[in-house]
Motif scaffolding. Structure first.
Motif, short mmCIF file in Angstrom:
data_model
loop_
_atom_site.label_atom_id
_atom_site.label_comp_id
_atom_site.label_asym_id
_atom_site.label_seq_id
_atom_site.Cartn_x
_atom_site.Cartn_y
_atom_site.Cartn_z
N MET A 11 -12.49 38.73 -10.34
CA MET A 11 -12.25 40.12 -10.85
C MET A 11 -11.29 40.05 -12.00
O MET A 11 -11.39 41.00 -12.71
N TRP A 12 -10.19 39.43 -12.03
CA TRP A 12 -9.20 38.99 -12.89
C TRP A 12 -10.01 38.52 -14.20
O TRP A 12 -9.80 38.98 -15.33
N ASN A 13 -10.83 37.48 -13.95
CA ASN A 13 -11.72 36.93 -15.17
C ASN A 13 -12.89 38.04 -15.54
O ASN A 13 -12.95 38.29 -17.02
N GLU A 14 -13.34 38.84 -14.82
CA GLU A 14 -14.23 39.89 -15.27
C GLU A 14 -13.50 40.94 -16.24
O GLU A 14 -14.14 41.36 -16.98
N ALA A 15 -12.26 41.27 -15.81
CA ALA A 15 -11.40 42.15 -16.54
C ALA A 15 -10.88 41.37 -17.97
O ALA A 15 -10.21 42.13 -18.63
N GLY A 16 -11.49 40.05 -18.24
CA GLY A 16 -10.80 39.59 -19.27
C GLY A 16 -9.39 39.20 -19.42
O GLY A 16 -8.75 38.80 -20.57
N GLN A 17 -8.89 38.95 -18.10
CA GLN A 17 -7.48 38.73 -17.81
C GLN A 17 -6.57 39.76 -18.59
O GLN A 17 -5.62 39.36 -19.20
N ASP A 18 -6.95 40.89 -18.70
CA ASP A 18 -6.33 41.99 -19.38
C ASP A 18 -5.89 43.03 -18.30
O ASP A 18 -6.92 43.59 -17.89
N ALA A 19 -4.81 43.46 -18.19
CA ALA A 19 -4.22 44.21 -17.17
C ALA A 19 -4.75 45.76 -17.24
O ALA A 19 -5.02 46.47 -16.30
N SER A 20 -4.89 46.10 -18.57
CA SER A 20 -5.38 47.59 -18.82
C SER A 20 -6.87 47.44 -18.53
O SER A 20 -7.19 48.71 -17.87
N VAL A 21 -7.58 46.60 -18.89
CA VAL A 21 -9.01 46.40 -18.27
C VAL A 21 -9.07 46.64 -16.91
O VAL A 21 -9.83 47.25 -16.31
N LEU A 22 -8.26 45.76 -16.20
CA LEU A 22 -8.28 45.47 -15.05
C LEU A 22 -7.90 46.98 -14.05
O LEU A 22 -8.52 47.38 -13.37
N ARG A 23 -7.03 47.64 -14.74
CA ARG A 23 -6.54 49.02 -14.01
C ARG A 23 -7.82 49.88 -14.27
O ARG A 23 -8.01 50.63 -13.43
N THR A 24 -8.58 49.76 -15.50
CA THR A 24 -9.99 50.70 -15.61
C THR A 24 -10.83 49.93 -14.41
O THR A 24 -11.25 51.12 -13.74
N HIS A 25 -11.12 48.97 -14.10
CA HIS A 25 -11.77 48.42 -13.00
C HIS A 25 -11.52 49.06 -11.65
O HIS A 25 -12.13 49.34 -10.82
N CYS A 26 -9.84 48.98 -11.33
CA CYS A 26 -9.52 49.47 -10.18
C CYS A 26 -9.58 50.98 -9.96
O CYS A 26 -10.01 51.39 -9.05
N GLU A 27 -9.66 51.82 -11.18
CA GLU A 27 -9.98 53.15 -10.98
C GLU A 27 -11.30 53.35 -10.77
O GLU A 27 -11.57 54.48 -9.85
N THR A 28 -12.20 52.63 -11.19
CA THR A 28 -13.56 52.89 -10.97
C THR A 28 -14.02 52.26 -9.40
O THR A 28 -14.74 53.14 -8.90
#
Length: 95
Positions: free
Chosen positions: A37-54
């Motif tokens: 999951m972290w790698n899918e978000a490009g190891q970017d917390a703001s992108v990860l936040r979007t994934h978690c919101e989704t």
């Protein structure tokens, strides 16, 4: 013509925060699913936040479960830190 409108409820912000923290911690500790999951978000917390919101919009139970797991980890870490802080140091010198 029929128009159907759908609304997607926003995920609870605290659950999203927990998801972000949990995924980053899991990636740090080597959990393969959370690392993915972290790698899918490009190891970017703001992108990860979007994934978690989704995730919260598409699978609210999954987001709640991740939050519960993260809170369990936080509780364990806090208890471990408290226990080590209250463990008395031995004043007896070693031979």
């Amino acid at each position: 013509m029929v128009t159907v409108s759908t609304t997607v409820a926003a995920a609870d912000a605290s659950l999203v925060d927990d998801c972000v923290d949990y995924v980053q911690f899991g990636a740090f500790t080597g959990n393969s699913l959370l690392t993915a999951m972290w790698n899918e978000a490009g190891q970017d917390a703001s992108v990860l936040r979007t994934h978690c919101e989704t995730l919260g919009a598409t699978n609210p139970v999954g987001l709640q479960n991740m939050s519960a797991q993260w809170r369990d980890i936080e509780t364990y870490i806090a208890a471990s830190q408290a226990a080590s802080a209250t463990t008395p140091e031995s004043s007896t010198p070693l031979p």
